[in-house]
Enzyme design. Sequence first.
Site, short mmCIF file in Angstrom:
data_model
loop_
_atom_site.label_atom_id
_atom_site.label_comp_id
_atom_site.label_asym_id
_atom_site.label_seq_id
_atom_site.Cartn_x
_atom_site.Cartn_y
_atom_site.Cartn_z
N SER A 266 46.14 81.33 13.89
CA SER A 266 46.91 80.19 14.41
C SER A 266 47.10 79.17 13.30
CB SER A 266 46.15 79.51 15.55
OG SER A 266 45.10 78.71 15.02
N ASP A 267 47.98 78.23 13.49
CA ASP A 267 48.02 77.10 12.57
C ASP A 267 46.92 76.12 13.00
OD1 ASP A 267 48.62 75.37 10.55
OD2 ASP A 267 50.77 75.40 10.87
N TRP A 268 46.71 75.12 12.16
CA TRP A 268 45.60 74.17 12.34
C TRP A 268 45.62 73.53 13.73
CZ3 TRP A 268 41.71 72.06 9.14
CH2 TRP A 268 41.15 70.88 9.60
N ASN A 269 44.62 73.80 14.51
CA ASN A 269 44.45 73.18 15.83
C ASN A 269 45.58 73.52 16.81
OD1 ASN A 269 42.79 71.54 17.46
ND2 ASN A 269 44.28 69.88 17.33
N ALA A 270 46.42 74.48 16.45
CA ALA A 270 47.62 74.75 17.26
C ALA A 270 47.24 75.30 18.64
CB ALA A 270 48.53 75.73 16.54
#
Length: 718
Positions: A266-270
């Site tokens: 995933s992307d950061w905190n997505a």
Amino acid sequence: MNISTELTQEVFVTELLKQMTLDEKVGQLNQVGTSIYGGKEEHYEQLIRSSSVGSFLSIKEIEKANYLQHIAVNETRLGIPLLFAEDVVHGFLTTFPIPLAESCSWNTQLIKKTAEIAAEEAASAGIHWTFAPMIDVSRNPRWGRVAESFGEDTYLTAVFGSAKVKGFQGSLTGNGTLTEDHIIACAKHFVGYSEAEAGRDYNTVDLSWYKLANVYIPPFKRLVDEGVMSIMSSFNLLNGIPATTNKKLLIDILRKKLFYSEVLISDWNALKETVVHGFCRDDKEAVKKAVACQLDIDMSSLLYGTYLKGLVESNSIKEAEIDRAVRRVLSLKWRLGLFDNPYRSSAEKYKKIVDKTKEFRRTALEISEESIVLLKNDGLLPLKSTDKVGYAGIFLDDRQSMMDTWACKGDEKQIVTLAQAVENKQNKNYFLLQNAFRDFERTQTFSEETRSWVRHLDKVVLVLGEKATESGEAKSKAILSISKEQQNFIQALSQINQNIVVVLMNGRPLVLSAIIPYCKSIVEAWHLGCEAGSAILNILEGVVNPSGKLTMTFPRHEGQLPIYYNHYKTGRPYQADKFNTSRYIDLPNDPEFSFGYGLSYTDFALMNYEVKKLKKNQWEVSIDVVNTGEIEGKEVIQLYIGAQYGTYTRPMKELKGFKKINLKPNEKRKVVFNVNRDTFCYYDENLNELFDSGDYLIMVGNSSVIDEKNTKRIEVED
Ligand code: BGC
């Protein structure tokens, strides 16, 4: 763990998986970004000892990486090594030009080489995995991340993305492992992120699946086919569902159509943001949905760590689903050789690489020179050796703005600014007007002393543009012209001396209408990295002939956005003076500077254009290129096709090939392209390949604006 590393990857990973507890498995799927604990390292050690983490983001020191690795290997039950990831985007120690700049070099070899060097430097610092290349086809310069992209074209993005992956990952050894000076690449962001509405980062994306299939997904397809070892999903909502938990996207397309079988992160905190998007009821549901989408690693939201185990225990998620993800993560570790040698580098090795950076700077200079695009030249450039030249402008000596976003361990002290390059020349005809801009900003006028200096100069070089902090992630802009202060400065200066050369430093296409009338030459220098100043001066002096070509269209005005060369036709094609055609009543349709455009100090003539049919659906397209000027130079010859009709309408023009050649004065070279059935394939909205027989235009030129004489119509057969 007691498993022989002689085993094949498949068998080794299967054996290891058998020995792992559920907690240990979940830990592998948790990536911890260092800033989530406010940089407090005692947390990492605890996380490692409890087998709750599989990879870290942003540990950039070899001693620290090896220290943490030692804990993972020696103080956990199975001793599974950690992965260290980082955004190595345009260099690690040696700062290369931003990707948008590099793409303007159209030099695939150099683009690969800068990735190779970045990989070697990063690997020596203990990094295993880079979150690059970003292959979001980027058509909206309001979006700050266009700086990280290879521009607006699908084909170019695929070619340059592929070069980057080859540079980062290198050629694998016989048993499929990476060599010690290479790192895992990550194609990001899957997908459509660059189409954020209004160019505002993280904003909604609503795109037809047809457009996704033909514009945004093909670079990912190519990188998957060529073996990229990881993909990152994007932050955005895509057609009503966040990309992070979008089953149609991640399962139907990525896994089933593209046959992608490696790690998806995933992307950061997505993952957590899928709740904020208003898609998942709560964090727990986000985790369930993400697992159903085969999202293997959760970057920095810690939700997998919090909920996965409970969800398996309550039978909401099958353990086999966790196993599949863990298998993919362990396979990366195996291919990095970490089970054999968890420490791929050492402080000594790092030191050796630091010593090698002097040599790497040669490549930085070369790619920087090729990345520069000459946009306008009414005779001021190249500078003559007798010219008295003054240098001024806000970015004349601004180190940070030459490095730009994601500069990793690039050191500002290592940057050569234009001021410094000029100083190093010790040319008595060169004058640094270091304070001219700041003084003008303060007083809105020039001192008598500055006026008399400027009046007596033959030429004035002004370094203008936008700061490094104005492009990159979360750096969207609604206004694309340079600041009012800079506009006032150039206007006022032009009243004293009209021989103005503007050197632009920026991370996106700008609207230049406010400054074009006040300068005779414009050199687009982007954010070039450590050798910026030397490269720019070499171009200004003509030591190097400019050869860069734009990979993003420069609009005349923000109101034209989105503007890109390969738009569709309309039922009412543009006619400047006809009222009911597709046009603006207050601006022309065409851009300030087109995709593929860039000037040289020499002239190239294109002649003898031929499209020869060799056999059914096979053509040889050729054109003679002659350097008709007086100096050696490089030119980029570009091949475009234009489908005239079909199952779906296609863009007016689509880039399908290019060649960058070097010609001495009077030298002539035949440039040849092969065109076949594959050249004409495209996709329907479900990513099924389509091919239409019928009429096509075949066009060759040195920009996307093509001369009628270099356009021929062919018939493609069934
Ligand atoms: C960016 C990614 C990047 C990640 C880790 C995110 O904010 O969107 O491109 O890889 O951070 O740094």
